[in-house]
Design a protein around this motif. Structure first.
Motif, PDB file in Angstrom:
ATOM      1  N   ALA A   1       0.833  -1.211   0.000  1.00 47.98           N
ATOM      2  CA  ALA A   1       0.000   0.000   0.000  1.00 47.98           C
ATOM      3  C   ALA A   1       0.861   1.251   0.000  1.00 47.98           C
ATOM      4  CB  ALA A   1      -0.942  -0.009   1.197  1.00 47.98           C
ATOM      5  N   SER A   2       1.998   1.194   0.694  1.00 49.26           N
ATOM      6  CA  SER A   2       2.920   2.319   0.738  1.00 49.26           C
ATOM      7  C   SER A   2       4.273   1.863   0.196  1.00 49.26           C
ATOM      8  CB  SER A   2       3.090   2.830   2.177  1.00 49.26           C
ATOM      9  OG  SER A   2       4.047   3.871   2.222  1.00 49.26           O
ATOM     10  N   THR A   3       4.624   2.363  -0.975  1.00 44.60           N
ATOM     11  CA  THR A   3       5.875   2.006  -1.643  1.00 44.60           C
ATOM     12  C   THR A   3       6.537   3.285  -2.139  1.00 44.60           C
ATOM     13  OG1 THR A   3       4.996  -0.130  -2.341  1.00 44.60           O
ATOM     14  CG2 THR A   3       6.869   0.697  -3.580  1.00 44.60           C
ATOM     15  N   VAL A   4       7.852   3.299  -2.087  1.00 46.56           N
ATOM     16  CA  VAL A   4       8.600   4.421  -2.653  1.00 46.56           C
ATOM     17  C   VAL A   4       9.556   3.853  -3.691  1.00 46.56           C
ATOM     18  CG1 VAL A   4      10.207   6.313  -2.220  1.00 46.56           C
ATOM     19  CG2 VAL A   4       8.433   5.775  -0.538  1.00 46.56           C
ATOM     20  N   VAL A   5       9.459   4.354  -4.914  1.00 45.44           N
ATOM     21  CA  VAL A   5      10.361   3.965  -5.990  1.00 45.44           C
ATOM     22  C   VAL A   5      11.494   4.982  -6.021  1.00 45.44           C
ATOM     23  CG1 VAL A   5      10.608   3.621  -8.476  1.00 45.44           C
ATOM     24  CG2 VAL A   5       8.498   2.914  -7.313  1.00 45.44           C
TER      25      VAL A   5
ATOM     26  N   LEU B   1      15.821   9.941   2.576  1.00 54.18           N
ATOM     27  CA  LEU B   1      14.495   9.313   2.637  1.00 54.18           C
ATOM     28  C   LEU B   1      13.878   9.485   4.024  1.00 54.18           C
ATOM     29  CD1 LEU B   1      15.228   6.075   0.579  1.00 54.18           C
ATOM     30  CD2 LEU B   1      13.819   8.031  -0.136  1.00 54.18           C
ATOM     31  N   ARG B   2      14.689   9.355   5.061  1.00 56.58           N
ATOM     32  CA  ARG B   2      14.199   9.591   6.425  1.00 56.58           C
ATOM     33  C   ARG B   2      13.745  11.039   6.586  1.00 56.58           C
ATOM     34  NH1 ARG B   2      18.544   6.352   7.303  1.00 56.58           N
ATOM     35  NH2 ARG B   2      18.065   4.343   8.245  1.00 56.58           N
ATOM     36  N   ALA B   3      14.541  11.974   6.067  1.00 57.59           N
ATOM     37  CA  ALA B   3      14.203  13.394   6.178  1.00 57.59           C
ATOM     38  C   ALA B   3      12.901  13.726   5.449  1.00 57.59           C
ATOM     39  CB  ALA B   3      15.344  14.249   5.619  1.00 57.59           C
ATOM     40  N   LEU B   4      12.597  12.930   4.415  1.00 54.57           N
ATOM     41  CA  LEU B   4      11.336  13.135   3.684  1.00 54.57           C
ATOM     42  C   LEU B   4      10.167  12.440   4.377  1.00 54.57           C
ATOM     43  CD1 LEU B   4      12.751  12.776   0.066  1.00 54.57           C
ATOM     44  CD2 LEU B   4      11.851  14.866   1.136  1.00 54.57           C
ATOM     45  N   LYS B   5      10.433  11.886   5.555  1.00 61.42           N
ATOM     46  CA  LYS B   5       9.412  11.307   6.445  1.00 61.42           C
ATOM     47  C   LYS B   5       8.785  10.017   5.908  1.00 61.42           C
ATOM     48  CE  LYS B   5       8.970  15.127   9.276  1.00 61.42           C
ATOM     49  NZ  LYS B   5      10.260  15.287   9.801  1.00 61.42           N
ATOM     50  N   PHE B   6       9.581   9.193   5.217  1.00 67.16           N
ATOM     51  CA  PHE B   6       9.094   7.884   4.813  1.00 67.16           C
ATOM     52  C   PHE B   6       9.374   6.897   5.937  1.00 67.16           C
ATOM     53  CE2 PHE B   6      10.014   9.823   0.603  1.00 67.16           C
ATOM     54  CZ  PHE B   6       8.713   9.838   0.134  1.00 67.16           C
ATOM     55  N   SER B   7       8.389   6.087   6.279  1.00 69.42           N
ATOM     56  CA  SER B   7       8.513   5.127   7.369  1.00 69.42           C
ATOM     57  C   SER B   7       9.332   3.921   6.921  1.00 69.42           C
ATOM     58  CB  SER B   7       7.130   4.662   7.828  1.00 69.42           C
ATOM     59  OG  SER B   7       7.261   3.561   8.702  1.00 69.42           O
ATOM     60  N   PHE B   8      10.413   3.647   7.621  1.00 70.78           N
ATOM     61  CA  PHE B   8      11.254   2.501   7.284  1.00 70.78           C
ATOM     62  C   PHE B   8      10.655   1.195   7.795  1.00 70.78           C
ATOM     63  CE2 PHE B   8      13.897   5.723   5.856  1.00 70.78           C
ATOM     64  CZ  PHE B   8      14.971   5.187   5.165  1.00 70.78           C
ATOM     65  N   GLU B   9       9.648   1.291   8.632  1.00 64.88           N
ATOM     66  CA  GLU B   9       8.969   0.095   9.136  1.00 64.88           C
ATOM     67  C   GLU B   9       7.772  -0.287   8.272  1.00 64.88           C
ATOM     68  OE1 GLU B   9       9.955  -1.871  11.671  1.00 64.88           O
ATOM     69  OE2 GLU B   9      11.726  -0.595  11.809  1.00 64.88           O
ATOM     70  N   LEU B  10       7.116   0.698   7.683  1.00 63.13           N
ATOM     71  CA  LEU B  10       5.840   0.444   7.006  1.00 63.13           C
ATOM     72  C   LEU B  10       5.893   0.579   5.491  1.00 63.13           C
ATOM     73  CD1 LEU B  10       3.634   2.464   9.512  1.00 63.13           C
ATOM     74  CD2 LEU B  10       4.067  -0.002   9.495  1.00 63.13           C
ATOM     75  N   THR B  11       6.976   1.103   4.968  1.00 65.63           N
ATOM     76  CA  THR B  11       7.078   1.393   3.542  1.00 65.63           C
ATOM     77  C   THR B  11       8.043   0.435   2.873  1.00 65.63           C
ATOM     78  OG1 THR B  11       6.663   3.722   3.999  1.00 65.63           O
ATOM     79  CG2 THR B  11       7.655   3.213   1.870  1.00 65.63           C
ATOM     80  N   GLU B  12       7.697   0.019   1.669  1.00 64.60           N
ATOM     81  CA  GLU B  12       8.618  -0.770   0.841  1.00 64.60           C
ATOM     82  C   GLU B  12       9.393   0.203  -0.041  1.00 64.60           C
ATOM     83  OE1 GLU B  12       8.494  -4.451  -2.311  1.00 64.60           O
ATOM     84  OE2 GLU B  12       6.784  -3.085  -2.290  1.00 64.60           O
ATOM     85  N   PHE B  13      10.702   0.002  -0.132  1.00 58.01           N
ATOM     86  CA  PHE B  13      11.557   0.848  -0.963  1.00 58.01           C
ATOM     87  C   PHE B  13      12.040   0.023  -2.143  1.00 58.01           C
ATOM     88  CE2 PHE B  13      11.624   2.604   3.251  1.00 58.01           C
ATOM     89  CZ  PHE B  13      11.434   3.955   3.023  1.00 58.01           C
ATOM     90  N   VAL B  14      11.734   0.494  -3.356  1.00 62.32           N
ATOM     91  CA  VAL B  14      12.103  -0.215  -4.578  1.00 62.32           C
ATOM     92  C   VAL B  14      13.148   0.635  -5.306  1.00 62.32           C
ATOM     93  CG1 VAL B  14      11.283  -1.167  -6.762  1.00 62.32           C
ATOM     94  CG2 VAL B  14       9.807  -1.253  -4.737  1.00 62.32           C
ATOM     95  N   PHE B  15      14.364   0.115  -5.376  1.00 65.02           N
ATOM     96  CA  PHE B  15      15.457   0.821  -6.038  1.00 65.02           C
ATOM     97  C   PHE B  15      15.604   0.288  -7.453  1.00 65.02           C
ATOM     98  CE2 PHE B  15      16.339   1.440  -1.604  1.00 65.02           C
ATOM     99  CZ  PHE B  15      16.831   2.729  -1.546  1.00 65.02           C
ATOM    100  N   ILE B  16      15.589   1.208  -8.420  1.00 60.91           N
ATOM    101  CA  ILE B  16      15.728   0.835  -9.829  1.00 60.91           C
ATOM    102  C   ILE B  16      16.797   1.715 -10.464  1.00 60.91           C
ATOM    103  CG2 ILE B  16      13.304   0.116  -9.955  1.00 60.91           C
ATOM    104  CD1 ILE B  16      12.809   2.641 -11.670  1.00 60.91           C
ATOM    105  N   GLY B  17      17.129   1.405 -11.695  1.00 56.01           N
ATOM    106  CA  GLY B  17      18.091   2.213 -12.446  1.00 56.01           C
ATOM    107  C   GLY B  17      19.488   1.652 -12.312  1.00 56.01           C
ATOM    108  N   GLY B  18      20.386   2.248 -13.048  1.00 52.40           N
ATOM    109  CA  GLY B  18      21.761   1.775 -13.085  1.00 52.40           C
ATOM    110  C   GLY B  18      22.451   1.792 -11.739  1.00 52.40           C
ATOM    111  N   GLY B  19      22.063   2.705 -10.866  1.00 51.43           N
ATOM    112  CA  GLY B  19      22.696   2.801  -9.557  1.00 51.43           C
ATOM    113  C   GLY B  19      22.136   1.856  -8.511  1.00 51.43           C
ATOM    114  N   ALA B  20      21.125   1.070  -8.857  1.00 55.46           N
ATOM    115  CA  ALA B  20      20.515   0.167  -7.871  1.00 55.46           C
ATOM    116  C   ALA B  20      21.504  -0.868  -7.346  1.00 55.46           C
ATOM    117  CB  ALA B  20      19.282  -0.513  -8.464  1.00 55.46           C
ATOM    118  N   THR B  21      22.502  -1.239  -8.145  1.00 57.49           N
ATOM    119  CA  THR B  21      23.485  -2.217  -7.662  1.00 57.49           C
ATOM    120  C   THR B  21      24.320  -1.635  -6.520  1.00 57.49           C
ATOM    121  OG1 THR B  21      25.075  -1.573  -9.365  1.00 57.49           O
ATOM    122  CG2 THR B  21      23.684  -3.468  -9.840  1.00 57.49           C
ATOM    123  N   ILE B  22      24.456  -0.326  -6.461  1.00 53.56           N
ATOM    124  CA  ILE B  22      25.165   0.293  -5.345  1.00 53.56           C
ATOM    125  C   ILE B  22      24.407  -0.013  -4.048  1.00 53.56           C
ATOM    126  CG2 ILE B  22      26.009   2.452  -4.332  1.00 53.56           C
ATOM    127  CD1 ILE B  22      25.958   3.620  -7.228  1.00 53.56           C
TER     128      ILE B  22
END
Length: 167
Positions: free
Chosen positions: A29-33, A121-142
């Motif tokens: 329900a709560s995801t950040v790309v 991401l923390r400063a933007l007030k995204f919950s690290f307990e309740l939100t899924e973080f999806v990393f994409i793009g060339g830098g995702a391997t970092i």
């Protein structure tokens, strides 16, 4: 032929939206790309399958800025640079067969870079307990190689994901 077109509305989203459009049904329900690009890190919150355009951000902290900072540290310590090829190898593999002192500076710089992204991401007030973080793009391997805490994190390593989404 002449055509007449009337546009009712236009929505513009960060590049990452095209990359994940085919995955939207898999998201919580709560995801950040987070689209990790060369010059920017684009952040796109997805709430109940819909982009939250009011909270979209583009941070000027792409992979090239990280490489520049690492090279600066190497210049200060050894009076030389590793360059893009070697730093990218460490980004993608987590290591390299180079002088261990140089490798440590590169790895430390990459850990710092990932910490900076997560702190933003923390400063933007995204919950690290309740939100899924999806990393994409060339830098995702970092993120895959240098993120210490991987709970609620998904890495999509396909560097062509945005192009495929636009297609």
């Amino acid at each position: 032929k002449s055509y007449s077109v009337f546009l009712v509305s236009v929505d513009v989203y960060p590049q990452g939206y095209a990359g994940v459009i085919g995955m939207m049904g898999e998201f919580r329900a709560s995801t950040v790309v987070i689209d990790m690009g060369s010059w920017t890190v684009d952040i796109l919150p997805i709430i109940n399958g819909r982009p939250d355009v009011a909270r979209c951000k583009s941070l000027a902290m792409g992979a090239i800025t990280c490489m520049n900072e690492i090279d600066e540290r190497l210049r200060q310590k050894f009076n030389e640079e590793a360059g893009e090829t070697i730093i990218k190898e460490v980004m993608m593999k987590g290591t390299s067969n180079i002088n261990p002192e140089y490798l440590k500076i590169i790895q430390d710089g990459l850990y710092r870079y990932v910490d900076d992204i997560m702190n933003n991401l923390r400063a933007l007030k995204f919950s690290f307990e309740l939100t899924e973080f999806v990393f994409i793009g060339g830098g995702a391997t970092i993120i895959k190689n240098f993120l210490k805490e991987t709970r609620n994190v998904r890495i999509v390593e396909d560097v062509s994901i945005n192009a495929k989404g636009y297609e």
